[in-house]
Structure formats: C-alpha cells, structure tokens
Write an enzyme that holds these catalytic residues in place. Structure first.
Site, short mmCIF file in Angstrom:
data_model
loop_
_atom_site.label_atom_id
_atom_site.label_comp_id
_atom_site.label_asym_id
_atom_site.label_seq_id
_atom_site.Cartn_x
_atom_site.Cartn_y
_atom_site.Cartn_z
N CYS A 129 0.76 -1.29 0.13
CA CYS A 129 0.05 -0.04 0.12
C CYS A 129 0.69 1.45 -0.08
CB CYS A 129 -1.12 -0.19 1.13
SG CYS A 129 -0.08 -0.41 2.86
N HIS A 236 -2.80 6.38 4.49
CA HIS A 236 -1.56 6.42 4.99
C HIS A 236 -0.88 7.86 4.54
CE1 HIS A 236 -1.83 2.59 6.04
NE2 HIS A 236 -1.00 2.04 5.19
#
Length: 330
Positions: A129, A236
């Site tokens: 990710c 994130h």
C-alpha cells in the site's frame, strides 16, 4: 464479452472494498465470491442481486473457469490458492506480498508501468500500500529529474492491519489494552510494522525499498525507509525526501502533478492547504503537497503524499490492473 471474475478473501477489509469499487464501475463481469468455510453460505448484495459466498477450495478454482481472479488473501493462503487459479487459466491479480519480488511476475502500478501487465498470464502482483502511493507521487520526479536516492518515512493508518488494527485503536481510545499491536496505538506512534529483520529494518520497510526498485526498473536505486503506525483509522501519509541527478524545478513539478490523472495537488501552505489523512479516506486519488527544495542537499526536494491505503493502496490498484488487462484483451 462478459468476463468471469472471482474475488478470493471476499469478506475481509480489502475484499469488501474490491466488491464496493466494482459495484461503482460498469465492467462486463460475472462475479463470484470466495472466503473461508466460516463465511460460506452467507449472502451479500451486488448491483441489486444477492450473491452467495462460496467456500474457497482448489477444486472450486479449477472448476470455475474464471477469466480473472482478484486475491485479497494473506500471503500463506495466496501461496496455496493463486497458483492453482493460474494453472486453471485465470489471470490472477494478487494483493499479498508473497509473489511481488518473484522473477517473471509483474509488479504493477498502472500510472507507472502498465506495460508490465500487458498480455501477462498467470499471476500479477499488486504492490504494498505505501509503495503504491509513493511511486505515483514520484513518477513525475523520476521523469523530470531522474531520481538518485529516496528516503521514505511513513505514517500508516491502523486499517493497514485490517479490522483487528481498527479494533485495537478503538479499544485504546476506551482505555482498554491492545490485542494485536505490541503496545497501545491510541494516542501513540509505533515505529514497528511487520517483523524486524537482523538488519534492524522491518519487512514493511524493505518492501518499500525492493518494490520501488522493481516498479521503476531501477535495481540499483538507493532507497531507505522507516515505517510508522499512527493512530489514524484510514489513509496513509508518507514524507518523501528525494535526491535527483538533475537540478529540481518545483514549478515544473507542480505543473506535472496538475496534469497527472489520479493525483490531486494540494500545496498552498499560506492558506494551510496540504494533504490530510482524514480527507483522503474513502477517495481514489493520491494527494500531494508540501513540495519544497531540500536546502541541505543539492538537487533534492521534500514532498508529502496521502492516499486511502485500502482503496488506492490495495483494492483500487488491483482493479485498475484488471481494467488495463481487459482493455488489452479487447
């Protein structure tokens, strides 16, 4: 032509997000859902129809004659089931870390290296990710100035640990001890994602190092990383420091971001405009800002990028690979 598609691990966080994104898209697909024995027999809604979740077995993958398989399984299960699906003739797009660094298996971010997936058969790997959003943000830097060295510092949401990570954050907010993380995550940051290696790096940090090199086809690229889990539910954030071969021009870089599909430039610090995790959650784009020259190092710059790790960092990127592959087939 209608393609037969299976999602493996359909009841997990990434699998559910894959199904949700596919529901938003108008793709010529006939969908089948697979999960563990515990979930088999349950039904979910998809585009107005009720789909029954099937138990994931090797025979089901062989007999299903699927054109495509999206795998949201963990590494050990992906290692078992993805090769079976590939041997049965399916193109498998796997979200686990198991196949990413294998020779001959493409590791693809469609904004960077879509050609690696063109005509690919068997297994295509979906990157980590944090790697996905970082290389998207770095693509114009590489094109304009040719990257020499990268320093990543990540600020990763608890959703990167799945539903148990989210649960640990919620427990901590209520004053309860963690069940998954080694220390409390509420009101705290943990410089510890995945297992530690003998070098002192974690596996998560080395994923970013090695995957960035593979995606950019730069095996000798100098990369280092520190991965940190933060008390944020979704999305994130990553601080990226880059040293380049050529002098950097911040204005040219901003223009490149403004013209790039899948990227939103948020870089007006005088008005406190910069990417925020709370605003990126649930969105498909990579948000980039805080772009500035690194005055301590020649030909260097800093930037900040944010993206929803479950969408662009996992499910969406896999589906974008699927879309590219389908386009090439047609």
């Amino acid at each position: 032509m209608v393609y037969r598609l299976a999602i493996l691990g359909a009841t997990g966080l990434v699998g559910q997000t894959m199904r949700s994104i596919l529901e938003e898209k108008d793709l010529p697909l006939e969908l089948s859902l697979f999960a563990s024995e515990n979930s088999a027999g349950k039904t979910v809604s998809f585009k107005g129809k009720e789909l029954t979740i099937q138990e994931l077995t090797e025979d089901a993958l062989r007999e299903g004659k699927f054109d495509y398989v999206l795998s949201a399984l963990d590494g050990s299960l992906a290692a078992k089931f993805c090769p079976v699906a590939a041997e049965a003739g399916s193109v498998v797009i796997d979200n686990s870390s198991h196949f990413r660094m294998e020779e001959g298996i493409p590791l693809v971010v469609p904004e960077i290296n879509p050609e690696d997936a063109q005509g690919a058969e068997g297994i295509i790997a979906n990157p980590n990710c944090s790697t996905i959003q970082s290389v998207v943000a770095l693509k114009p830097v590489e094109d304009l100035f040719h990257i020499k060295r990268i320093v990543f510092t990540t600020f990763q949401a608890v959703s990167g640990s799945g539903v148990q990570g989210i649960a640990d954050l919620e427990r901590g907010i209520k004053g309860e001890p963690p069940k998954m993380y080694p220390h409390p995550i509420a009101f705290n940051c943990l410089p510890h994602i995945d297992d530690f290696l003998d070098t002192g790096y974690t596996k998560e940090e080395m994923k970013m190092v090695n995957e960035s090199r593979k995606i950019f086809h730069r095996p000798d690229l100098a990369v280092t990383a520190t991965a940190v889990r933060v008390p944020v539910k979704g999305a994130h954030a990553i601080s990226i420091n880059v040293t380049c071969e050529k002098p950097v021009d911040i204005d040219r870089l901003r223009e490149a971001y403004e013209a790039m599909d899948g990227v939103v430039l948020e870089d007006d610090v005088k008005n406190a405009v910069y990417p925020l995790q709370i605003e990126a959650e649930g969105k498909d784009d990579v948000f980039v800002g805080r772009i500035r020259k690194d005055e301590s190092m020649e030909n260097s710059l800093n930037l900040w990028c944010v993206a929803d790790n479950t969408r662009k960092g996992a499910a969406l990127n896999a589906i974008q690979i699927l879309e590219k592959h389908m386009e090439n087939r047609r």
